[in-house]
Design an enzyme around this catalytic site. Sequence first.
Site, PDB file in Angstrom:
ATOM      1  N   PHE A  82     -70.354  30.110 -38.450  1.00 17.39           N
ATOM      2  CA  PHE A  82     -69.564  30.027 -39.677  1.00 17.39           C
ATOM      3  C   PHE A  82     -68.313  29.192 -39.388  1.00 17.39           C
ATOM      4  CE2 PHE A  82     -66.356  31.868 -42.620  1.00 17.39           C
ATOM      5  CZ  PHE A  82     -66.960  31.485 -43.805  1.00 17.39           C
TER       6      PHE A  82
ATOM      7  N   ASP B 111     -66.722  35.525 -30.428  1.00 19.01           N
ATOM      8  CA  ASP B 111     -66.722  35.685 -31.882  1.00 19.01           C
ATOM      9  C   ASP B 111     -67.913  36.583 -32.194  1.00 19.01           C
ATOM     10  OD1 ASP B 111     -66.893  35.658 -34.583  1.00 19.01           O
ATOM     11  OD2 ASP B 111     -66.773  33.481 -34.834  1.00 19.01           O
TER      12      ASP B 111
ATOM     13  N   HIS C   1     -70.737  38.959 -36.146  1.00 21.75           N
ATOM     14  CA  HIS C   1     -72.058  39.409 -36.595  1.00 21.75           C
ATOM     15  C   HIS C   1     -72.569  40.614 -35.812  1.00 21.75           C
ATOM     16  CE1 HIS C   1     -73.231  34.983 -37.883  1.00 21.75           C
ATOM     17  NE2 HIS C   1     -72.128  35.419 -38.463  1.00 21.75           N
TER      18      HIS C   1
ATOM     19  N   GLN D 292     -65.969  41.580 -43.321  1.00 17.11           N
ATOM     20  CA  GLN D 292     -66.086  40.955 -44.634  1.00 17.11           C
ATOM     21  C   GLN D 292     -67.263  41.602 -45.386  1.00 17.11           C
ATOM     22  OE1 GLN D 292     -68.884  38.668 -44.478  1.00 17.11           O
ATOM     23  NE2 GLN D 292     -68.799  38.090 -46.626  1.00 17.11           N
TER      24      GLN D 292
ATOM     25  N   LYS E  77     -70.862  41.984 -43.999  1.00 18.30           N
ATOM     26  CA  LYS E  77     -71.094  42.389 -42.612  1.00 18.30           C
ATOM     27  C   LYS E  77     -71.674  43.806 -42.531  1.00 18.30           C
ATOM     28  CE  LYS E  77     -69.547  38.548 -40.779  1.00 18.30           C
ATOM     29  NZ  LYS E  77     -69.633  37.686 -41.962  1.00 18.30           N
TER      30      LYS E  77
ATOM     31  N   ARG F  41     -42.736  42.210 -33.980  1.00 11.79           N
ATOM     32  CA  ARG F  41     -42.074  43.466 -33.541  1.00 11.79           C
ATOM     33  C   ARG F  41     -42.604  43.889 -32.181  1.00 11.79           C
ATOM     34  NH1 ARG F  41     -43.250  44.780 -39.135  1.00 11.79           N
ATOM     35  NH2 ARG F  41     -41.287  44.699 -40.273  1.00 11.79           N
TER      36      ARG F  41
ATOM     37  N   TYR G 299     -36.456  46.191 -37.782  1.00 14.16           N
ATOM     38  CA  TYR G 299     -35.911  44.864 -38.103  1.00 14.16           C
ATOM     39  C   TYR G 299     -35.563  44.042 -36.877  1.00 14.16           C
ATOM     40  CZ  TYR G 299     -36.070  46.252 -42.939  1.00 14.16           C
ATOM     41  OH  TYR G 299     -36.524  46.643 -44.159  1.00 14.16           O
TER      42      TYR G 299
ATOM     43  N   ARG H 173     -51.575  42.405 -40.641  1.00 15.92           N
ATOM     44  CA  ARG H 173     -51.963  43.816 -40.539  1.00 15.92           C
ATOM     45  C   ARG H 173     -53.070  44.200 -41.522  1.00 15.92           C
ATOM     46  NH1 ARG H 173     -46.331  44.207 -40.726  1.00 15.92           N
ATOM     47  NH2 ARG H 173     -46.471  44.967 -42.863  1.00 15.92           N
TER      48      ARG H 173
HETATM   49  C1  LIG Z   1     -69.427  33.890 -36.995  1.00 12.19           C
HETATM   50  C2  LIG Z   1     -68.275  34.227 -37.907  1.00 12.19           C
HETATM   51  N1  LIG Z   1     -67.039  34.109 -37.433  1.00 12.19           N
HETATM   52  C3  LIG Z   1     -65.964  34.393 -38.199  1.00 12.19           C
HETATM   53  C4  LIG Z   1     -66.112  34.824 -39.500  1.00 12.19           C
HETATM   54  C5  LIG Z   1     -64.900  35.032 -40.334  1.00 12.19           C
HETATM   55  O1  LIG Z   1     -64.733  36.344 -40.742  1.00 12.19           O
HETATM   56  P1  LIG Z   1     -63.991  36.695 -42.110  1.00 12.19           P
HETATM   57  O2  LIG Z   1     -64.913  36.351 -43.231  1.00 12.19           O
HETATM   58  O3  LIG Z   1     -63.772  38.186 -41.965  1.00 12.19           O
HETATM   59  O4  LIG Z   1     -62.727  35.970 -42.153  1.00 12.19           O
HETATM   60  C6  LIG Z   1     -67.408  34.980 -40.017  1.00 12.19           C
HETATM   61  C7  LIG Z   1     -67.677  35.430 -41.352  1.00 12.19           C
HETATM   62  O5  LIG Z   1     -67.572  35.774 -42.272  1.00 12.19           O
HETATM   63  C8  LIG Z   1     -68.525  34.662 -39.202  1.00 12.19           C
HETATM   64  O6  LIG Z   1     -69.763  34.755 -39.677  1.00 12.19           O
END
Ligand SMILES: Cc1ncc(COP(=O)(O)O)c(C=O)c1O
Length: 379
Positions: free
Chosen positions: A85, A156, A159, A182, A185, A214, A221, A231
């Site tokens: 992605f 990453d 998935h 997301q 997922k 922080r 602050y 966050r």
């Molecule tokens: C392989 C990969 N990396 C990063 C992301 C980014 O995540 P987000 O959509 O939560 O920003 C996604 C997908 O949505 C993804 O499929």
Amino acid sequence: MSLGIRLPQWPQADEREAELLRNVLESQQWGGFHPYIKEFEESFAAFHQCPYGIALFNGTVSLELAFSVFGIGVGDEVIIPAISFISSATAVSRVGATPVFVDVDADSFNIDPEQVRQAISPKTKAVMAVHFGGTPCRIEELAQICKEKGLILLEDAAHAQGSEWNRRRVGGFGVAGSFSFQNGKVLTAGEGGILVTHDAGFAERARSMANCGRVAGRSFYEHANLGTNFRMTAFQAAVLLAQMERLPEQIEVRAANVRLLKSLLEDVRELKWQAQPEAVTQNSWYLLTARVQDAGHRDALREALTAAGVPNGFYPHTLYRNPLYQNSATCRILPCPVAEAMIHDSFWLPHRVLLAEEEAIRQIAEIMRTTAGAAWSRP
Ligand SMILES: Cc1ncc(COP(=O)(O)O)c(C=O)c1O
């Protein structure tokens, strides 16, 4: 053609999500300082066998945050697979560094460690290991390469919630692992992300940068670092805590349906499923992906699935063929013949299909068997 295939909805929620969300609503803290955030960080990090978790508002900023904490920027290169992605690549570009796109392996559909070795230059600072569709990439080899060459390994694992390589959950093989929650997922709050790590120093810096700079134990602050606000909200954490209770069982259901579907299509030689090496001891099964020997048949197959109401997909191009990398953003591209072929011959079934009842899986197998039908050889 409508076969009336019954598929579950996604996302799924019940009284448990509602209960935890009500608790947040009734509290005086809806933002990132509710105790549910810490509870989720601890349980998700522990689920991925890591001591630290930093909950964030999505899986794109989690990647960007990781690179900022690493201090990667202008003049540095990061090696990433050509199939993923866009956030895998833009996270590199947004810190000013150059993504270096390498090919994927023809069997595992994941980043090929040999291609990574060949792509290393004096500017290389990090390798991004994407676990495509939930199937872990050859992460131990990548960790070895990074160790040998003094590079940072970032996973990453957007998935791959729950996926394992040799009984070790992904996310903890490199300096940090990034996950996305997301809407599509396997663990979701509509949006959400987390970084997990074994590295106490990385965790401290990431937490500070995601929380306006922080520092733990200091006043609200007082801002010691150049941070931002990434966050996670309490609503996200509430939903994710509830979703986590279902994840292990859902993984089992998907794994059983994958076994069933593959066994029903065992004799269809033209389908080449994403390889599952023995080291893959658990797979989230975010996507069940296959290559179709004849690219024309892939399109026919996808059309038939779509006509029957079965969701399916594949990326429309390799990452570097996005207008962004064609027209403006700097990148380096190694030859990617496998990735280019996969754009035309591959398809995936998303995980909600794999949560269906047995009858639906049998109907889907039948569509796949008969679609490009006559042309498909059988023994
Ligand atoms: C392989 C990969 N990396 C990063 C992301 C980014 O995540 P987000 O959509 O939560 O920003 C996604 C997908 O949505 C993804 O499929």
